[in-house]
Design an enzyme around this catalytic site. Structure first.
Site, short mmCIF file in Angstrom:
data_model
loop_
_atom_site.label_atom_id
_atom_site.label_comp_id
_atom_site.label_asym_id
_atom_site.label_seq_id
_atom_site.Cartn_x
_atom_site.Cartn_y
_atom_site.Cartn_z
N GLU A 101 56.30 23.03 -61.98
CA GLU A 101 55.06 23.00 -61.21
C GLU A 101 55.43 24.11 -59.85
OE1 GLU A 101 51.30 20.79 -59.04
OE2 GLU A 101 53.35 19.54 -59.31
N CYS A 145 47.30 11.73 -67.07
CA CYS A 145 47.54 11.84 -65.89
C CYS A 145 46.61 12.91 -65.08
CB CYS A 145 48.64 12.07 -65.35
SG CYS A 145 49.93 10.93 -65.84
N LYS A 166 52.49 11.48 -53.99
CA LYS A 166 53.01 10.72 -54.76
C LYS A 166 54.02 10.01 -54.20
CE LYS A 166 51.13 12.03 -59.36
NZ LYS A 166 50.23 13.39 -58.75
N HIS A 204 52.76 7.14 -58.81
CA HIS A 204 51.92 7.70 -59.67
C HIS A 204 50.98 7.01 -60.15
CE1 HIS A 204 50.56 10.56 -62.51
NE2 HIS A 204 51.81 11.03 -63.00
N PHE A 246 50.27 14.06 -70.05
CA PHE A 246 51.09 13.85 -71.38
C PHE A 246 49.94 14.49 -72.02
CE2 PHE A 246 54.22 10.52 -71.20
CZ PHE A 246 55.10 11.18 -70.39
N HIS A 281 50.75 18.21 -58.15
CA HIS A 281 50.84 16.98 -59.09
C HIS A 281 52.28 16.33 -58.54
CE1 HIS A 281 50.16 14.40 -62.36
NE2 HIS A 281 51.30 15.01 -63.27
#
Length: 442
Positions: free
Chosen positions: A342, A191, A363, A368, A430, A331
């Site tokens: 975050e 991502c 998002k 996403h 990831f 994010h």
């Protein structure tokens, strides 16, 4: 002793073109209009039968025709060359995967928006490159070909299957379409993919490998196996009865992210190169930070320390103090753990500037976009600088107490008009990979 990027080169890099095909709009203008208005692009999935799956919603790109003629023909090989009349020609539609369709349309839009086509006779194709990333490649095409092979045998496999599925084909096809003979690559870092693609394109221009880079990301993996796999991980929202409310970063009632698809592409250009041709400049890309958590394959490190280092590195690279930043495009996936981690990292990095900082999560509207997520956040950061508007975090009705205690303004539900000199955009993936970008007014 190794040199810092600032010691290696002083070449400055600016954004001169934007293109987007997203769940909220099929152009950059339509996408930005929707983001300002706080409109959700999440709805029931329409491309396959969702019976039996606990998740039946997503951020699909709708009413999209990859072979639609361009509004105006382009001449990337000069006035005497063959004109480009389609981002994807009707003949190429079946030869290419959906992620390539989305990426090519967004990239050609960005190129047209930049005005470069009008001065192509003055630019060597060897000074123009591509870095458009894809996190997962052509999974819909892989699934369809596997099913075809099982029912009909080898002879029914398309000779174009590899071209449909390979992640770098988008970058390669774009180079062919727009006559770009400089650096050509495709980042794949989950991502954080398009965040890294933009950052590495910044570096390519800084070190003199190119004067222009077309950079960003694309993704199109809304399939039963991907939705099913994320559902098995308990990562997705199951708010099927109210899809437009399902993605809700920082909200106490969030229950997972919503998978989306799309493409967001930038034209990055060396500052003097852009100024000499009288280009419209959206913003400067002034800093880039890239780090690894080296902690866990799918969770942020404690206190999101890798994310903190990414943000601090981008600020240091830009020579920008935290107090100068007016907006963080987070994010913010809408997952129970990630949002808090975050947010805590942002509060730590901007500890002395929280009173003048806005944070928001795009998002909440788009879902996403995986490989295109970093560029989607960067898009909202650039537009905040250029347009003076910060897009909202929609569905933020009851803020998570752990987030509320941080003292950050998460731009709940309504866009905010604000003069922004610097904005930072985050994308994390990831594998513990992190990318942060700093954009500035010019």
């Amino acid at each position: 002793m190794s040199q810092t990027p600032a010691q290696i080169s002083r070449r400055r890099v600016v954004v001169t073109g934007l293109g987007a095909v997203t769940p909220v709009g099929n152009t950059a203008v339509a996408t930005w209009d929707a983001l300002q208005a706080g409109r959700s692009g999440i709805g029931p999935l329409t491309r396959y039968d969702t019976t039996g799956c606990p998740v039946t919603i997503g951020g699909e790109v709708r009413n999209f025709d990859p072979a639609a003629p361009l509004p105006t023909p382009l001449y990337p090989r000069g006035a005497a060359g063959e004109p480009l009349t389609h981002a994807v020609s009707p003949k190429e539609v079946k030869r290419l995967g959906r992620f390539s369709h989305l990426g090519l349309v967004a990239a050609v839009e960005a190129y047209a928006d930049s005005g470069l086509d009008g001065v192509r006779a003055t630019i060597s194709p060897e000074r123009m490159g591509v870095n458009v990333g894809v996190a997962m490649g052509g999974l819909p095409e892989v699934v369809a070909t596997q099913e075809l092979w099982k029912t009909s045998g080898y002879r029914k496999i398309s000779p174009f299957f590899i071209i449909q599925a390979a992640p770098n084909i988008l970058a390669g096809q774009l180079a062919i379409a727009l006559n770009l003979k400089g650096p050509n690559m495709s980042v794949a870092s989950a991502c954080a993919t398009s965040g890294h693609a933009l950052g590495e394109s910044l570096r390519a221009i800084q070190r003199g490998d190119a004067d222009v880079m077309i950079a960003g990301g694309a993704e199109a993996v809304i399939t039963p196996i991907v939705i099913g796999a994320f559902a098995q991980m308990k990562a997705l929202s199951t708010r099927n009865d109210a899809p437009e409310k399902a993605s809700r970063p920082y909200d106490a009632d969030r229950d997972g992210f919503v998978l989306g698809e799309g493409a967001v592409v930038f034209v990055l250009e060396e500052l003097e190169h852009a100024q000499k041709r009288g280009a419209r400049i959206y913003a400067e890309l002034c800093g880039y930070g890239a780090t690894a958590d080296a902690h866990h394959i799918s969770m942020l490190a404690p206190e999101a320390e890798g994310s903190q280092r990414s943000m601090r590195g981008a600020l240091a690279d830009a020579g920008v103090a935290p107090a100068q930043v007016g907006f963080v495009a987070a994010h913010a996936t809408s997952t129970p753990g990630g949002d808090v981690e975050e947010a805590g990292a942002i509060a730590s990095v901007f500890a002395e500037a929280k009173g003048s900082l806005h944070v928001s999560g795009v998002k909440s509207m788009t879902g996403h976009l995986l490989g295109a997520a970093g560029a989607m956040g960067a898009f909202s950061a650039v537009q905040a600088i250029k347009q003076g508007v910060i897009s909202p975090t929609i569905n933020l009705d009851h803020i998570e107490p752990a987030c509320a205690s941080l003292g950050l303004d998460f731009t709940a539900n309504v866009a905010v008009k604000k003069h922004v000199d610097y904005a930072l955009a985050n994308s994390f993936g990831f594998g513990g990979t992190n990318a942060s970008l700093v954009f500035g007014r010019i």
